[in-house]
Design a protein around this motif. Structure first.
Motif, PDB file in Angstrom:
ATOM      1  N   GLU A  63      18.807  58.410  -9.572  1.00 54.03           N
ATOM      2  CA  GLU A  63      20.083  58.274  -9.217  1.00 54.03           C
ATOM      3  C   GLU A  63      20.442  57.309  -7.862  1.00 54.03           C
ATOM      4  O   GLU A  63      21.152  56.372  -8.044  1.00 54.03           O
ATOM      5  CB  GLU A  63      20.983  59.505  -8.887  1.00 54.03           C
ATOM      6  N   GLN A  64      19.606  57.449  -7.042  1.00 50.72           N
ATOM      7  CA  GLN A  64      19.512  56.662  -5.718  1.00 50.72           C
ATOM      8  C   GLN A  64      18.896  55.341  -6.062  1.00 50.72           C
ATOM      9  O   GLN A  64      19.759  54.352  -5.684  1.00 50.72           O
ATOM     10  CB  GLN A  64      18.537  57.428  -4.653  1.00 50.72           C
ATOM     11  N   ALA A  65      18.096  55.056  -7.077  1.00 49.63           N
ATOM     12  CA  ALA A  65      17.546  53.582  -7.464  1.00 49.63           C
ATOM     13  C   ALA A  65      18.653  52.987  -8.160  1.00 49.63           C
ATOM     14  O   ALA A  65      18.877  51.865  -8.181  1.00 49.63           O
ATOM     15  CB  ALA A  65      16.262  53.943  -8.016  1.00 49.63           C
ATOM     16  N   SER A  66      19.217  53.713  -8.978  1.00 56.24           N
ATOM     17  CA  SER A  66      20.396  53.284  -9.701  1.00 56.24           C
ATOM     18  C   SER A  66      21.534  52.805  -9.025  1.00 56.24           C
ATOM     19  O   SER A  66      22.075  51.497  -9.103  1.00 56.24           O
ATOM     20  CB  SER A  66      20.897  54.237 -10.750  1.00 56.24           C
ATOM     21  N   ALA A  67      21.684  53.460  -7.965  1.00 55.24           N
ATOM     22  CA  ALA A  67      22.884  53.204  -6.888  1.00 55.24           C
ATOM     23  C   ALA A  67      22.422  51.939  -6.292  1.00 55.24           C
ATOM     24  O   ALA A  67      23.155  51.018  -6.083  1.00 55.24           O
ATOM     25  CB  ALA A  67      23.243  54.095  -6.170  1.00 55.24           C
ATOM     26  N   GLY A  68      21.141  51.661  -5.929  1.00 54.32           N
ATOM     27  CA  GLY A  68      20.711  50.691  -5.300  1.00 54.32           C
ATOM     28  C   GLY A  68      20.939  49.393  -6.068  1.00 54.32           C
ATOM     29  O   GLY A  68      21.222  48.256  -5.621  1.00 54.32           O
ATOM     30  N   VAL A  69      20.552  49.586  -7.381  1.00 58.42           N
ATOM     31  CA  VAL A  69      20.730  48.365  -8.365  1.00 58.42           C
ATOM     32  C   VAL A  69      22.299  47.785  -8.261  1.00 58.42           C
ATOM     33  O   VAL A  69      22.430  46.594  -8.388  1.00 58.42           O
ATOM     34  CB  VAL A  69      20.311  48.722  -9.768  1.00 58.42           C
ATOM     35  N   ARG A  70      23.275  48.840  -8.503  1.00 64.10           N
ATOM     36  CA  ARG A  70      24.651  48.488  -8.495  1.00 64.10           C
ATOM     37  C   ARG A  70      24.945  47.882  -7.228  1.00 64.10           C
ATOM     38  O   ARG A  70      25.760  46.929  -7.320  1.00 64.10           O
ATOM     39  CB  ARG A  70      25.520  49.703  -8.833  1.00 64.10           C
ATOM     40  N   ALA A  71      24.601  48.256  -6.062  1.00 61.60           N
ATOM     41  CA  ALA A  71      24.963  47.766  -4.868  1.00 61.60           C
ATOM     42  C   ALA A  71      24.506  46.243  -4.568  1.00 61.60           C
ATOM     43  O   ALA A  71      25.191  45.349  -4.134  1.00 61.60           O
ATOM     44  CB  ALA A  71      24.278  48.695  -3.433  1.00 61.60           C
ATOM     45  N   ALA A  72      23.172  45.931  -5.334  1.00 64.69           N
ATOM     46  CA  ALA A  72      22.610  44.681  -5.226  1.00 64.69           C
ATOM     47  C   ALA A  72      23.269  43.931  -6.017  1.00 64.69           C
ATOM     48  O   ALA A  72      23.544  42.678  -5.930  1.00 64.69           O
ATOM     49  CB  ALA A  72      21.137  44.720  -5.703  1.00 64.69           C
ATOM     50  N   GLN A  73      23.860  44.291  -7.247  1.00 65.78           N
ATOM     51  CA  GLN A  73      24.494  43.641  -8.183  1.00 65.78           C
ATOM     52  C   GLN A  73      26.029  42.903  -7.600  1.00 65.78           C
ATOM     53  O   GLN A  73      26.297  42.039  -7.923  1.00 65.78           O
ATOM     54  CB  GLN A  73      24.898  44.111  -9.610  1.00 65.78           C
ATOM     55  N   ALA A  74      26.507  43.935  -6.906  1.00 65.45           N
ATOM     56  CA  ALA A  74      27.907  43.900  -6.248  1.00 65.45           C
ATOM     57  C   ALA A  74      27.596  42.688  -5.383  1.00 65.45           C
ATOM     58  O   ALA A  74      28.577  41.954  -5.108  1.00 65.45           O
ATOM     59  CB  ALA A  74      28.395  44.919  -5.750  1.00 65.45           C
ATOM     60  N   ALA A  75      26.618  42.782  -4.624  1.00 65.89           N
ATOM     61  CA  ALA A  75      26.275  41.517  -3.508  1.00 65.89           C
ATOM     62  C   ALA A  75      26.057  40.365  -4.154  1.00 65.89           C
ATOM     63  O   ALA A  75      26.460  39.321  -3.664  1.00 65.89           O
ATOM     64  CB  ALA A  75      25.054  42.127  -2.672  1.00 65.89           C
TER      65      ALA A  75
END
Length: 321
Positions: free
Chosen positions: A178-190
């Motif tokens: 879940e933490q890694a998935s959240a990291g991907v979403r944050a990077a995509q938003a950036a």
């Protein structure tokens, strides 16, 4: 003679009344002064940067989506590349966690567990020999304590090796995924933000318009928020007038009015679109001196699409009686 005088006065009075009624019927409808307006579109600089290209000139007609000017994208391109790299890193980390441990890592952990097990057996045998020799007074208590500590250390290392192997065999925890998935979403938003910032460096027309003001030249460096270009929309024109407060009961939204343009014999039929709810003081040119102190209401009147009147043209608006 008295009767004739009365009849004469009656005829005279009737003639006067008829004249007054005729004048009332022929009294012209009131008119107010108006200006032809169009919606203004103002485009500003999203960031402080240098103008590298200008594709239009003042007075030019532009279509929706047409490129107007561009700012230097060097910094924005670098930021976008950085965000793309961060996104790739986050995706790789997520893929690694989803794939779980490699076969080689599990084999290495198994070998470490086997070595720890052998060490436990060796230290256990050494402990037992020391215990027997201590009973026969061959070894001292210190020798026995060292053998006991070595055995306990070997047992602890074996337990550690067992836990490491279990961790690899059980795979990644749900919380880590879940933490890694959240990291991907944050990077995509950036990345999305960086793309939008890069896109904002190229200004395009939102709708069909005419370039009204273009005060800058290629090479000029502008600050963030600076107005770069002003457009006048061509899709809809309207007349802006100041409506006297005394006419608010007769002129409402949807009321049909007539527009009189200099040089035309026939008026243009138009419709009131909006009347401001807050009053404003009458401008000096709106009415006569007596009425200038009265409150006026800014009013927009739509011009039919078939009429192409120049922006800024002065005309008169005939109010309904």
């Amino acid at each position: 003679m008295a009767g004739k005088s009365i009849i004469s006065r009656g005829l005279l009075w009737g003639l006067v009344c008829g004249t007054l009624m005729l004048q009332a019927c022929t009294e012209p409808a009131p008119r107010v002064f108006g200006i032809v307006e169009r919606d203004s579109l103002t485009l500003t600089a999203a960031v402080g940067n240098t103008l590298i290209s200008i594709e239009v000139i003042e007075g030019q007609r532009v279509e929706a989506g047409q490129v107007l000017l561009s700012l230097d994208p060097t910094e924005a391109d670098a930021m976008l590349a950085l965000r793309d790299a961060e996104l790739a890193k986050a995706k790789a980390l997520l893929a690694e966690l989803q794939a779980g441990a490699r076969v080689e890592s599990i084999a290495r952990a198994q070998a470490a567990l086997a070595a720890a097990d052998a060490s436990v057996k060796e230290t256990q045998q050494a402990f037992l020999r020391t215990q027997r020799l201590l009973a026969t007074k061959v070894l001292t208590q210190a020798d026995f304590d060292r053998a006991s500590a070595a055995r306990d250390t070997a047992v602890a290392k074996k337990s550690e090796a067992r836990q490491s192997l279990n961790e690899l065999e059980n795979g990644t925890r749900t919380e880590q995924l879940e933490q890694a998935s959240a990291g991907v979403r944050a990077a995509q938003a950036a990345v999305t933000i960086a793309q939008k910032q890069r896109q904002d460096l190229t200004l395009v027309a939102a709708q069909d318009a005419v370039v009204d003001q273009l005060p800058w030249r290629v090479g000029d460096r502008v600050a963030a928020g600076t107005q770069l270009i002003a457009l006048s929309a061509t899709a809809r024109s309207y007349v802006r007038v100041y409506l006297p407060a005394t006419w608010l009961d007769k002129v409402k939204v949807g009321t049909q009015v007539k527009l009189w343009v200099d040089g035309r014999d026939m008026p243009i039929n138009a419709r009131v679109r909006h009347i401001r709810s807050q009053p404003a003081f009458t401008p000096f040119y709106a009415l006569n001196e007596r009425d200038r102190a009265r409150l006026m209401y800014l009013t927009d009147i739509d011009i039919p699409e078939t009429e192409d009147l120049a922006t800024g043209m002065a005309l008169e608006v005939e109010l309904p009686l």
